[in-house]
Scaffold this motif. Structure first.
Motif, mmCIF file in Angstrom:
data_model
loop_
_atom_site.group_PDB
_atom_site.id
_atom_site.type_symbol
_atom_site.label_atom_id
_atom_site.label_comp_id
_atom_site.label_asym_id
_atom_site.label_seq_id
_atom_site.Cartn_x
_atom_site.Cartn_y
_atom_site.Cartn_z
ATOM 1 N N UNK A 78 -5.233 -0.565 7.786
ATOM 2 C CA UNK A 78 -4.015 -0.806 7.006
ATOM 3 C C UNK A 78 -2.860 -0.961 7.982
ATOM 4 N N UNK A 79 -2.177 -2.100 7.890
ATOM 5 C CA UNK A 79 -1.019 -2.370 8.742
ATOM 6 C C UNK A 79 0.183 -2.563 7.833
ATOM 7 N N UNK A 128 -2.624 -6.151 5.445
ATOM 8 C CA UNK A 128 -1.323 -6.239 6.112
ATOM 9 C C UNK A 128 -0.297 -6.332 4.994
ATOM 10 N N UNK A 129 0.601 -5.352 4.916
ATOM 11 C CA UNK A 129 1.488 -5.272 3.767
ATOM 12 C C UNK A 129 2.788 -4.555 4.111
ATOM 13 N N UNK A 130 3.452 -4.084 3.083
ATOM 14 C CA UNK A 130 4.727 -3.391 3.210
ATOM 15 C C UNK A 130 4.691 -2.106 2.390
ATOM 16 N N UNK A 131 5.653 -1.295 2.513
ATOM 17 C CA UNK A 131 5.959 -0.157 1.663
ATOM 18 C C UNK A 131 4.754 0.523 1.009
ATOM 19 N N UNK A 157 -6.351 -9.240 4.033
ATOM 20 C CA UNK A 157 -5.561 -9.411 2.819
ATOM 21 C C UNK A 157 -4.114 -9.124 3.214
ATOM 22 N N UNK A 158 -3.234 -10.100 3.049
ATOM 23 C CA UNK A 158 -1.836 -9.928 3.442
ATOM 24 C C UNK A 158 -0.941 -10.256 2.258
ATOM 25 N N UNK A 159 0.071 -9.435 2.063
ATOM 26 C CA UNK A 159 1.016 -9.699 0.993
ATOM 27 C C UNK A 159 1.700 -8.431 0.527
ATOM 28 N N UNK A 160 2.374 -8.550 -0.586
ATOM 29 C CA UNK A 160 3.118 -7.444 -1.166
ATOM 30 C C UNK A 160 2.157 -6.375 -1.677
ATOM 31 N N UNK A 161 2.408 -5.120 -1.344
ATOM 32 C CA UNK A 161 1.500 -4.033 -1.695
ATOM 33 C C UNK A 161 1.292 -3.899 -3.204
#
Length: 148
Positions: free
Chosen positions: A94-95, A74-77, A53-57
């Motif tokens: 979690x990346x 795979x996300x951010x912040x 699952x990749x995208x904005x948290x």
């Protein structure tokens, strides 16, 4: 969206309209960032189908089902609380795109601002210079295996 062709078509036709909408309609702001959501079958299917699952948290968290066993995100912040939420739901890995500093990963925009400040300029740097500075300060994506 399951193909590059579909993504390109969506962008070509929807982007001009979407760009005219108020930001708050497109992205959670303020207290709406903390709101959960009801289960939606088409979203649940997407989470079930995907291994990564990749995208904005904020969107991942908002729609994340209770059972995320074996999934990679795979996300951010993210914060330490977000890490524990992922662990409790069975997320395997979690990346985040930026390093974890004192329990949280910061947005790419924050890391960019730090690098520009380190460079002592107020202008955007070249991609090569960003890469050099990232190597110099040792900033790397954060990878956490949650289910040991």
């Amino acid at each position: 969206i399951r193909s590059w062709t579909s993504l390109r078509m969506l962008i070509r036709f929807a982007a001009p309209v979407i760009m005219m909408l108020p930001f708050a309609w497109l992205y959670p702001t303020g207290s709406s960032q903390e709101e959960g959501t009801e289960s939606k079958p088409f979203i649940d299917k997407a989470y079930e189908w995907a291994d990564i699952i990749a995208g904005d948290w904020l969107y991942i968290r908002k729609y994340m089902p209770q059972d995320m066993s074996g999934k990679w995100i795979v996300t951010n912040t993210t914060t330490s609380e977000d890490v524990e939420l992922c662990r409790s739901r069975g997320v395997e890995m979690l990346v985040t795109s930026t390093p974890r500093l004192e329990g949280r990963s910061f947005g790419t925009n924050v890391i960019e601002a730090v690098l520009v400040a380190l460079e002592g300029t107020s202008r955007e740097l070249s991609p090569e210079r960003y890469a050099e500075l990232l190597r110099e300060v040792g900033f790397k994506p954060d990878v956490i295996w949650l289910q040991k």
